[in-house]
Design an enzyme around this catalytic site. Structure first.
Site, mmCIF file in Angstrom:
data_model
loop_
_atom_site.group_PDB
_atom_site.id
_atom_site.type_symbol
_atom_site.label_atom_id
_atom_site.label_comp_id
_atom_site.label_asym_id
_atom_site.label_seq_id
_atom_site.Cartn_x
_atom_site.Cartn_y
_atom_site.Cartn_z
ATOM 1 N N ASP A 186 31.240 -6.556 8.127
ATOM 2 C CA ASP A 186 30.254 -7.078 7.383
ATOM 3 C C ASP A 186 29.019 -7.813 8.196
ATOM 4 O OD1 ASP A 186 29.118 -8.530 5.534
ATOM 5 O OD2 ASP A 186 31.100 -9.773 5.029
ATOM 6 N N GLY A 188 25.989 -9.709 9.171
ATOM 7 C CA GLY A 188 25.335 -10.884 8.613
ATOM 8 C C GLY A 188 26.085 -11.406 7.505
ATOM 9 N N HIS A 257 16.557 -7.594 1.526
ATOM 10 C CA HIS A 257 15.443 -8.111 0.816
ATOM 11 C C HIS A 257 15.036 -9.567 1.412
ATOM 12 C CE1 HIS A 257 18.430 -10.944 -1.974
ATOM 13 N NE2 HIS A 257 18.540 -11.105 -0.461
#
Length: 345
Positions: A186, A188, A257
């Site tokens: 995983d 971050g 994003h």
């Protein structure tokens, strides 16, 4: 043509959103009695039927006349109400209390990461003109550097992210065949709530979380609390640096994003580098045109200089790293799962 002036002015007005934020920052819903709060008990020194604005102003160290103006607007909004001896918090306003459990205080408090970040919207014209984040234009450093400089901001940001994603965790766990992967990194991964849930549902899977040290400590506590010390590792580090190699899946949740294309390339490149030759890269976040909201898209721009990319943009971002988009799953009402494989040869 119908005159929509009033409607447009109501949409454009800043008084209400700022009044709510200042009310939360001052802790007014917590400090005022009402709706069964602890201050409803006359035995603690606060009258059950209201607290005078003057006494509240003295307690807060603010201007009493200005505070009365703020409270009057909060009455109009239904956040507080007038009582014989002052002001009370309404049942609606109780949603803005620190113990409401809905995450709103971290979103609105001007001293928290979320509330501070949203003030960068005053720099939206700069972002639209330049294509870059408005946050550093306002504060003199980017969002992530600000968190590094102010540990309290990072703490509130970690809380906000944990709360924002909490309700979607069960669907993410149930909607993906995680048992395909013996090991999941995983990248971050915050305080580890999602990875802990994945491991709890799939005893044959092992996890490895990579996060900056200040947040990694919270992830260690999460795994320990879930009895996962034997199957979950935590490495303190940045996703711009080399990642643990050889895992079956590299998971990026709401990461890309937050960055412009230059930095998003660096993150994907590190994942592809670590995943070779047969690992998968899983991207979980809103996708433009599928699971995204226009307001949130602007927030990504003005705070981070990022955006909710469309599928063709994800393909273009991944291609230089030898990553091919294999499947797209509309996993929740807010996020899609994009699964990338490494191109052969």
């Amino acid at each position: 043509m119908r005159d929509n002036t009033r409607e447009i002015l109501d949409m454009a007005g800043l008084a209400t959103p700022m009044a709510l934020r200042v009310a939360v920052t001052l802790g007014l819903p917590d400090r005022l009695p009402g709706d069964g709060s602890p201050t409803d008990d006359p035995g603690n020194g606060s009258p059950a039927d209201g607290l005078p604005a003057g006494a509240l102003a003295a307690d807060l160290g603010v201007d009493p006349v200005a505070l009365e103006l703020l409270l009057s607007h909060l009455v109009t909004l239904g956040i507080v109400e007038r009582a014989p001896t002052g002001y009370r918090t309404t049942a609606f306003g109780a949603n803005l209390r620190s113990d409401a459990g809905n995450g709103l205080v971290d979103r609105l408090h001007l001293g928290a990461a979320g509330g501070r970040a949203e003030l960068a919207f005053v720099e939206l014209a700069h972002s639209v003109t330049t294509g870059g984040a408005g946050y550093p234009h306002r504060y003199g450093r980017d969002f992530w550097a600000d968190l590094d400089e102010h540990p309290g901001l990072r703490e509130s940001f970690d809380r906000q992210m944990t709360h924002r994603f909490h309700e979607q965790v069960p669907r993410v766990v149930a909607g993906v065949d995680w048992s395909r992967f013996a090991t999941v990194v995983d990248v971050g991964g915050g305080r580890g709530g999602l990875l802990a849930a994945i491991l709890a549902a799939h005893p044959g899977v092992r996890g490895h979380l990579v996060e900056l040290e200040a947040t990694a400590a919270g992830a260690r506590r999460t795994f320990h609390a879930h009895g996962l010390d034997e199957r979950a590792r935590v490495t303190a580090g940045s996703f711009f640096d080399p990642l643990p190699a050889g895992a079956d899946a590299y998971l990026l949740v709401d990461i890309l994003h937050n960055w412009d294309d230059e930095h998003a390339h660096l993150v994907l490149g590190r994942c592809a580098e670590a995943a070779r030759p047969s690992g998968r890269v899983l991207v979980l976040e809103p996708v433009g045109g599928l699971r995204s909201e226009s307001e949130f898209d602007l927030a990504m721009l003005v705070i981070f200089g990022g955006r909710e990319r469309r599928l063709d943009e994800f393909r273009a971002l991944a291609a230089p790293h030898g990553l091919v988009l294999d499947t797209v799953t509309e996993l929740t009402d807010q996020r899609c799962l994009l699964e990338f494989r490494l191109a052969a040869g």
